[in-house]
Design a protein around this motif. Structure first.
Motif, PDB file in Angstrom:
ATOM      1  N   LEU A 201       7.286  59.479  44.671  1.00 28.68           N
ATOM      2  CA  LEU A 201       6.568  58.236  44.935  1.00 28.68           C
ATOM      3  C   LEU A 201       6.327  58.097  46.437  1.00 28.68           C
ATOM      4  CD1 LEU A 201       8.618  55.885  42.607  1.00 28.68           C
ATOM      5  CD2 LEU A 201       6.405  56.926  42.107  1.00 28.68           C
ATOM      6  N   THR A 202       5.122  57.721  46.812  1.00 22.79           N
ATOM      7  CA  THR A 202       4.790  57.640  48.241  1.00 22.79           C
ATOM      8  C   THR A 202       5.581  56.546  48.952  1.00 22.79           C
ATOM      9  OG1 THR A 202       2.905  56.225  47.717  1.00 22.79           O
ATOM     10  CG2 THR A 202       2.489  58.586  47.948  1.00 22.79           C
ATOM     11  N   ARG A 203       5.831  55.430  48.295  1.00 23.54           N
ATOM     12  CA  ARG A 203       6.596  54.353  48.929  1.00 23.54           C
ATOM     13  C   ARG A 203       8.004  54.824  49.249  1.00 23.54           C
ATOM     14  NH1 ARG A 203      10.649  51.198  47.875  1.00 23.54           N
ATOM     15  NH2 ARG A 203      10.777  51.922  45.740  1.00 23.54           N
ATOM     16  N   VAL A 204       8.606  55.540  48.320  1.00 21.70           N
ATOM     17  CA  VAL A 204       9.970  56.024  48.535  1.00 21.70           C
ATOM     18  C   VAL A 204      10.005  57.051  49.664  1.00 21.70           C
ATOM     19  CG1 VAL A 204      11.891  57.241  47.434  1.00 21.70           C
ATOM     20  CG2 VAL A 204      10.620  55.536  46.146  1.00 21.70           C
ATOM     21  N   LYS A 205       9.010  57.929  49.711  1.00 18.97           N
ATOM     22  CA  LYS A 205       8.952  58.911  50.803  1.00 18.97           C
ATOM     23  C   LYS A 205       8.785  58.224  52.152  1.00 18.97           C
ATOM     24  CE  LYS A 205       6.852  62.807  48.456  1.00 18.97           C
ATOM     25  NZ  LYS A 205       5.621  63.581  48.350  1.00 18.97           N
ATOM     26  N   LYS A 206       7.872  57.249  52.195  1.00 24.89           N
ATOM     27  CA  LYS A 206       7.563  56.580  53.455  1.00 24.89           C
ATOM     28  C   LYS A 206       8.754  55.767  53.958  1.00 24.89           C
ATOM     29  CE  LYS A 206       4.756  53.085  53.517  1.00 24.89           C
ATOM     30  NZ  LYS A 206       3.584  52.230  53.380  1.00 24.89           N
ATOM     31  N   GLU A 207       9.404  55.030  53.073  1.00 20.74           N
ATOM     32  CA  GLU A 207      10.516  54.179  53.478  1.00 20.74           C
ATOM     33  C   GLU A 207      11.859  54.903  53.474  1.00 20.74           C
ATOM     34  OE1 GLU A 207      10.397  50.738  51.015  1.00 20.74           O
ATOM     35  OE2 GLU A 207       8.372  50.206  51.648  1.00 20.74           O
ATOM     36  N   LYS A 208      11.881  56.146  52.970  1.00 24.62           N
ATOM     37  CA  LYS A 208      13.097  56.959  52.915  1.00 24.62           C
ATOM     38  C   LYS A 208      14.230  56.247  52.189  1.00 24.62           C
ATOM     39  CE  LYS A 208      11.862  59.646  56.828  1.00 24.62           C
ATOM     40  NZ  LYS A 208      11.549  59.617  58.154  1.00 24.62           N
ATOM     41  N   THR A 209      13.924  55.744  50.993  1.00 29.96           N
ATOM     42  CA  THR A 209      14.920  55.026  50.192  1.00 29.96           C
ATOM     43  C   THR A 209      15.287  55.790  48.927  1.00 29.96           C
ATOM     44  OG1 THR A 209      13.178  53.794  49.059  1.00 29.96           O
ATOM     45  CG2 THR A 209      14.148  52.774  51.018  1.00 29.96           C
ATOM     46  N   GLY A 210      15.102  57.093  48.925  1.00 23.71           N
ATOM     47  CA  GLY A 210      15.339  57.882  47.718  1.00 23.71           C
ATOM     48  C   GLY A 210      16.770  57.824  47.226  1.00 23.71           C
ATOM     49  N   ILE A 211      17.729  57.933  48.134  1.00 24.79           N
ATOM     50  CA  ILE A 211      19.140  57.915  47.732  1.00 24.79           C
ATOM     51  C   ILE A 211      19.519  56.556  47.166  1.00 24.79           C
ATOM     52  CG2 ILE A 211      21.518  58.065  48.589  1.00 24.79           C
ATOM     53  CD1 ILE A 211      20.336  60.767  48.399  1.00 24.79           C
ATOM     54  N   SER A 212      19.184  55.483  47.869  1.00 26.55           N
ATOM     55  CA  SER A 212      19.582  54.154  47.383  1.00 26.55           C
ATOM     56  C   SER A 212      18.857  53.790  46.097  1.00 26.55           C
ATOM     57  CB  SER A 212      19.332  53.097  48.461  1.00 26.55           C
ATOM     58  OG  SER A 212      17.959  53.013  48.776  1.00 26.55           O
ATOM     59  N   ASP A 213      17.577  54.116  45.992  1.00 24.61           N
ATOM     60  CA  ASP A 213      16.842  53.819  44.768  1.00 24.61           C
ATOM     61  C   ASP A 213      17.405  54.582  43.579  1.00 24.61           C
ATOM     62  OD1 ASP A 213      15.255  52.193  46.281  1.00 24.61           O
ATOM     63  OD2 ASP A 213      13.474  53.462  46.204  1.00 24.61           O
ATOM     64  N   SER A 214      17.706  55.858  43.774  1.00 25.75           N
ATOM     65  CA  SER A 214      18.247  56.635  42.665  1.00 25.75           C
ATOM     66  C   SER A 214      19.672  56.196  42.327  1.00 25.75           C
ATOM     67  CB  SER A 214      18.181  58.122  42.963  1.00 25.75           C
ATOM     68  OG  SER A 214      18.850  58.431  44.148  1.00 25.75           O
ATOM     69  N   LEU A 215      20.429  55.758  43.321  1.00 22.42           N
ATOM     70  CA  LEU A 215      21.766  55.226  43.068  1.00 22.42           C
ATOM     71  C   LEU A 215      21.686  53.995  42.167  1.00 22.42           C
ATOM     72  CD1 LEU A 215      24.842  55.035  43.648  1.00 22.42           C
ATOM     73  CD2 LEU A 215      24.237  53.713  45.681  1.00 22.42           C
ATOM     74  N   PHE A 216      20.799  53.060  42.493  1.00 25.74           N
ATOM     75  CA  PHE A 216      20.658  51.860  41.682  1.00 25.74           C
ATOM     76  C   PHE A 216      20.135  52.195  40.289  1.00 25.74           C
ATOM     77  CE2 PHE A 216      21.169  49.550  45.603  1.00 25.74           C
ATOM     78  CZ  PHE A 216      21.787  48.386  45.191  1.00 25.74           C
ATOM     79  N   LEU A 217      19.172  53.080  40.199  1.00 30.23           N
ATOM     80  CA  LEU A 217      18.613  53.427  38.892  1.00 30.23           C
ATOM     81  C   LEU A 217      19.649  54.111  38.002  1.00 30.23           C
ATOM     82  CD1 LEU A 217      16.078  53.261  37.213  1.00 30.23           C
ATOM     83  CD2 LEU A 217      15.372  55.435  38.157  1.00 30.23           C
ATOM     84  N   LEU A 218      20.425  55.023  38.550  1.00 30.98           N
ATOM     85  CA  LEU A 218      21.480  55.674  37.778  1.00 30.98           C
ATOM     86  C   LEU A 218      22.518  54.657  37.320  1.00 30.98           C
ATOM     87  CD1 LEU A 218      22.754  58.286  36.687  1.00 30.98           C
ATOM     88  CD2 LEU A 218      23.951  58.486  38.872  1.00 30.98           C
ATOM     89  N   SER A 219      22.884  53.726  38.184  1.00 31.81           N
ATOM     90  CA  SER A 219      23.865  52.701  37.816  1.00 31.81           C
ATOM     91  C   SER A 219      23.339  51.804  36.707  1.00 31.81           C
ATOM     92  CB  SER A 219      24.234  51.861  39.040  1.00 31.81           C
ATOM     93  OG  SER A 219      24.830  52.664  40.020  1.00 31.81           O
ATOM     94  N   ILE A 220      22.055  51.470  36.756  1.00 31.30           N
ATOM     95  CA  ILE A 220      21.473  50.631  35.716  1.00 31.30           C
ATOM     96  C   ILE A 220      21.434  51.368  34.384  1.00 31.30           C
ATOM     97  CG2 ILE A 220      19.310  49.556  34.966  1.00 31.30           C
ATOM     98  CD1 ILE A 220      18.914  48.734  37.932  1.00 31.30           C
ATOM     99  N   VAL A 221      21.073  52.637  34.400  1.00 33.49           N
ATOM    100  CA  VAL A 221      21.035  53.412  33.155  1.00 33.49           C
ATOM    101  C   VAL A 221      22.431  53.519  32.549  1.00 33.49           C
ATOM    102  CG1 VAL A 221      20.594  55.711  32.200  1.00 33.49           C
ATOM    103  CG2 VAL A 221      18.948  54.676  33.738  1.00 33.49           C
ATOM    104  N   ILE A 222      23.432  53.774  33.368  1.00 33.16           N
ATOM    105  CA  ILE A 222      24.799  53.858  32.855  1.00 33.16           C
ATOM    106  C   ILE A 222      25.261  52.501  32.345  1.00 33.16           C
ATOM    107  CG2 ILE A 222      27.199  54.276  33.535  1.00 33.16           C
ATOM    108  CD1 ILE A 222      26.145  56.501  35.358  1.00 33.16           C
ATOM    109  N   PHE A 223      24.888  51.424  33.027  1.00 37.29           N
ATOM    110  CA  PHE A 223      25.248  50.080  32.570  1.00 37.29           C
ATOM    111  C   PHE A 223      24.608  49.774  31.220  1.00 37.29           C
ATOM    112  CE2 PHE A 223      24.611  45.407  32.653  1.00 37.29           C
ATOM    113  CZ  PHE A 223      25.945  45.044  32.596  1.00 37.29           C
TER     114      PHE A 223
END
Length: 166
Positions: A16-38
């Protein structure tokens, strides 16, 4: 297994271009993985309730029933944070610390082409399967009443079609 899941979430989010530009890949994937596990934990709790073992899930019903869920209720946000912080911390410690994620990333990038395709397919199957299982369990726990469907059908029948409005 979850290490590879963490990598594939990061891999797809980095496209995703927004994630590349803002460099939030680690935090976004951390939250998404936590939500899926929840969601998977909620599915298991719901299936236990459907099986009739209410003694095991009474604690969950007590806590979740004590909060009025809405966007403007600050206690609902505090409660959600209370539930998510342990998952976020566990996922950070296990997968997303820089040295740990570097190892996972190197291992996944060294995979052969066919293994990567299989990993991507299993990742997508896991994500979609988690959501389908959760929605199925919730529909079994809270079946929609026929009255709601009949009322909605009557509302639709009373509406005029675009051709009738002319």
């Amino acid at each position: 297994m979850f290490g590879e899941l963490a990598y594939w979430i990061y891999y797809y989010l980095m496209k995703l271009t927004r994630v590349k530009k803002e460099k939030t890949g680690i935090s976004d994937s951390l939250f998404l993985l936590s939500i899926v596990i929840f969601v998977n934990i909620l599915t298991i709790i719901t299936l236990i309730e459907l099986a009739g073992w209410h003694e095991l899930t009474d604690w969950w019903n007590y806590f979740s029933g004590s909060v009025k869920w809405s966007k403007s209720n600050i206690m609902a946000w505090v409660y959600a944070a209370f539930l998510m912080v342990p998952l976020l911390w566990i996922n950070w410690r296990l997968f997303y610390r820089p040295e740990k994620f570097k190892m996972i990333r190197e291992r996944c990038e060294k995979m052969g082409r066919m293994r990567r395709v299989i990993g991507q397919c299993l990742f997508l199957l896991y994500i979609v399967g988690s959501q389908v299982a959760f929605m199925t369990a919730i529909n079994q726990k809270f079946p929609p009443s026929d009255k709601e469907y009949r009322d909605r059908l009557e509302e639709i029948r009373e509406l005029n079609s675009p051709l009738d409005r002319r």
